[in-house]
Design an enzyme around this catalytic site. Structure first.
Site, PDB file in Angstrom:
ATOM      1  N   SER A 176       0.796  -1.242   0.000  1.00  0.00           N
ATOM      2  CA  SER A 176       0.000   0.000   0.000  1.00  0.00           C
ATOM      3  C   SER A 176       0.823   1.284   0.000  1.00  0.00           C
ATOM      4  O   SER A 176       0.256   2.370  -0.170  1.00  0.00           O
ATOM      5  CB  SER A 176      -0.947   0.022   1.198  1.00  0.00           C
ATOM      6  OG  SER A 176      -2.013  -0.845   0.947  1.00  0.00           O
TER       7      SER A 176
ATOM      8  N   LYS B 112       0.205   3.423  -2.880  1.00  0.00           N
ATOM      9  CA  LYS B 112      -0.956   4.329  -2.967  1.00  0.00           C
ATOM     10  C   LYS B 112      -0.514   5.800  -2.921  1.00  0.00           C
ATOM     11  O   LYS B 112      -1.187   6.682  -3.447  1.00  0.00           O
ATOM     12  CB  LYS B 112      -1.958   4.018  -1.842  1.00  0.00           C
ATOM     13  CG  LYS B 112      -2.649   2.665  -2.073  1.00  0.00           C
ATOM     14  CD  LYS B 112      -3.461   2.182  -0.887  1.00  0.00           C
ATOM     15  CE  LYS B 112      -4.075   0.820  -1.211  1.00  0.00           C
ATOM     16  NZ  LYS B 112      -4.522   0.067  -0.046  1.00  0.00           N
TER      17      LYS B 112
ATOM     18  N   TYR C 219      -4.399  -2.169  -9.796  1.00  0.00           N
ATOM     19  CA  TYR C 219      -4.267  -2.145  -8.329  1.00  0.00           C
ATOM     20  C   TYR C 219      -3.390  -3.305  -7.829  1.00  0.00           C
ATOM     21  O   TYR C 219      -2.483  -3.101  -7.008  1.00  0.00           O
ATOM     22  CB  TYR C 219      -5.653  -2.185  -7.672  1.00  0.00           C
ATOM     23  CG  TYR C 219      -5.550  -2.255  -6.168  1.00  0.00           C
ATOM     24  CD1 TYR C 219      -5.177  -1.137  -5.430  1.00  0.00           C
ATOM     25  CD2 TYR C 219      -5.767  -3.452  -5.487  1.00  0.00           C
ATOM     26  CE1 TYR C 219      -5.023  -1.201  -4.055  1.00  0.00           C
ATOM     27  CE2 TYR C 219      -5.620  -3.527  -4.109  1.00  0.00           C
ATOM     28  CZ  TYR C 219      -5.249  -2.398  -3.399  1.00  0.00           C
ATOM     29  OH  TYR C 219      -5.073  -2.474  -2.039  1.00  0.00           O
TER      30      TYR C 219
ATOM     31  N   TYR D  25      -4.285   3.804   8.150  1.00  0.00           N
ATOM     32  CA  TYR D  25      -5.601   3.188   8.349  1.00  0.00           C
ATOM     33  C   TYR D  25      -6.179   3.536   9.722  1.00  0.00           C
ATOM     34  O   TYR D  25      -6.078   4.658  10.171  1.00  0.00           O
ATOM     35  CB  TYR D  25      -5.520   1.670   8.125  1.00  0.00           C
ATOM     36  CG  TYR D  25      -4.754   1.352   6.891  1.00  0.00           C
ATOM     37  CD1 TYR D  25      -5.270   1.710   5.646  1.00  0.00           C
ATOM     38  CD2 TYR D  25      -3.504   0.771   6.943  1.00  0.00           C
ATOM     39  CE1 TYR D  25      -4.573   1.469   4.497  1.00  0.00           C
ATOM     40  CE2 TYR D  25      -2.789   0.522   5.790  1.00  0.00           C
ATOM     41  CZ  TYR D  25      -3.331   0.881   4.576  1.00  0.00           C
ATOM     42  OH  TYR D  25      -2.629   0.656   3.437  1.00  0.00           O
TER      43      TYR D  25
ATOM     44  N   VAL E 212       1.421  -3.648   3.814  1.00  0.00           N
ATOM     45  CA  VAL E 212       1.440  -4.923   4.544  1.00  0.00           C
ATOM     46  C   VAL E 212       2.680  -5.770   4.241  1.00  0.00           C
ATOM     47  O   VAL E 212       2.859  -6.822   4.838  1.00  0.00           O
ATOM     48  CB  VAL E 212       0.149  -5.756   4.335  1.00  0.00           C
ATOM     49  CG1 VAL E 212      -1.056  -5.056   4.913  1.00  0.00           C
ATOM     50  CG2 VAL E 212      -0.041  -6.129   2.871  1.00  0.00           C
TER      51      VAL E 212
HETATM   52  O1  DON Z   1      -5.217  -4.857  -1.142  1.00  0.00           O
HETATM   53  C1  DON Z   1      -4.801  -5.728  -0.412  1.00  0.00           C
HETATM   54  O2  DON Z   1      -5.549  -6.397   0.246  1.00  0.00           O
HETATM   55  C2  DON Z   1      -3.325  -5.998  -0.235  1.00  0.00           C
HETATM   56  N1  DON Z   1      -2.575  -5.869  -1.413  1.00  0.00           N
HETATM   57  C3  DON Z   1      -2.796  -5.160   0.906  1.00  0.00           C
HETATM   58  C4  DON Z   1      -2.369  -3.770   0.566  1.00  0.00           C
HETATM   59  C5  DON Z   1      -1.845  -3.059   1.790  1.00  0.00           C
HETATM   60  O3  DON Z   1      -0.655  -2.958   2.015  1.00  0.00           O
HETATM   61  C6  DON Z   1      -2.862  -2.507   2.729  1.00  0.00           C
HETATM   62  N2  DON Z   1      -2.305  -2.167   3.923  1.00  0.00           N
HETATM   63  N3  DON Z   1      -1.472  -1.852   4.577  1.00  0.00           N
END
Ligand code: DON
Length: 304
Positions: free
Chosen positions: A63, A66, A188, A240, A258
């Site tokens: 993420s 993003k 994405y 978050y 993550v």
């Molecule tokens: O969208 C998803 O579920 C994963 N690729 C997680 C992305 C992410 O890093 C969200 N949080 N920290």
């Protein structure tokens, strides 16, 4: 400020939190990363670089991407973006479907999954090849032209991304996606699968500490106003439902992923990237958070 000495002290200071979190385990590529990995790079607005640990090892930025897709989209549509995405903290898990439903398909902010899907949609509408545009953007910013999508991770994301599929379909059902759901999801899943090191991330983010100008390129990446706004969105939405706790402990705008990475910015001074794969319950790196808390506490400098 002796950043060299401070970074040298950090690994031993964060060691007590090792073993207290857990790697992301929804795909094998993240579950299999050795849990004791730790890297950190601090890059100043004067383009000086300080590092410790596994600073040059690439990991799945997830993420954190993003931040880059948001910056690109703002460049294309400017303030128009906010007609389709909010900019308030969500107070919910990053993939919450419930919130999207009661807010009628307008994601709370661009740094949760639903908001990032709308940002992907903007990129698809404004570029010939959005995947290449995102790749080119991070390559130029970081000066590393071999940065690539980890296709195995992207495939795993697609295979297991049922909640993201639901979010994208829900957005489409509410008229908040112009492009095909499959194309939006493909972009994405690929942005999540970008592999970069702390060194590369710190370089790709340091313009956010420097009024939008990249110190290494000498080029304006974002206007001063855009930079202020992106940092504000990171501060309020970048971690978050743990964003308040992070502001309390660390006091810097930041974005996590993550894969265990966190990028943070002290405007006027530096960008810092840290990586350690074990996560807390909100999906943020445990040792990464501890390291940033140590940094701002020992230096006595944060945005507050
Ligand atoms: O969208 C998803 O579920 C994963 N690729 C997680 C992305 C992410 O890093 C969200 N949080 N920290």
């Amino acid at each position: 400020m002796d950043f060299n000495q401070i970074l040298k002290e950090i690994p031993q200071n964060v060691r007590p939190v090792f073993g207290k979190g857990r790697n992301a385990d929804y795909i094998p590529a993240l579950a299999a990363v050795p849990t004791d990995k730790f890297g950190m790079v601090l890059r100043t607005v004067g383009d000086e670089c300080f590092q410790t640990g596994d600073a040059n090892e690439r990991f799945s930025i997830q993420s954190i991407s993003k931040l880059f897709t948001l910056s690109l989209a703002i460049g294309f549509v400017g303030e128009e973006l906010w007609r389709r995405v909010g900019r308030e903290p969500s107070g919910n898990p990053f993939n919450s479907l419930v919130q999207l439903e009661y807010e009628h398909g307008v994601p709370r902010n661009p740094l949760i999954n639903a908001g990032a899907l709308v940002v992907c949609d903007v990129l698809l509408s404004y570029t010939e090849d959005a995947k290449q545009a995102v790749l080119d953007y991070v390559r130029v910013l970081s000066g590393a032209f071999d940065i690539a999508y980890d296709e195995a991770v992207a495939r795993s994301e697609a295979r297991t991304g049922f909640i993201n599929l639901a979010l994208a379909n829900f957005l489409k059902g509410h008229g908040n996606l112009e492009n095909d759901v499959d194309a939006v999801l493909d972009l994405y899943f690929h942005q999540c699968a970008l592999a970069m090191s702390c060194s590369e991330l710190s370089r790709a983010a340091v313009h956010l500490a420097n009024g939008g100008v990249s110190p290494s390129l000498g080029e304006t990446i974002l206007t001063r106003a855009q930079t202020k706004r992106i940092n504000a969105v990171m501060l309020t939405c970048g971690l978050y439902d743990a964003v308040g706790e992070f502001a309390y402990r660390v006091g810097l705008p930041a974005k996590s992923g993550v894969g265990g990475g966190i990028v943070a910015v002290l405007p006027g001074e530096y960008a810092v990237a840290v990586w350690s794969p074990e996560l807390d319950a909100s999906g943020n790196s445990m040792a990464g958070g501890a390291a940033l808390e140590y940094l701002t506490t020992v230096t006595g400098r944060s945005i507050f």
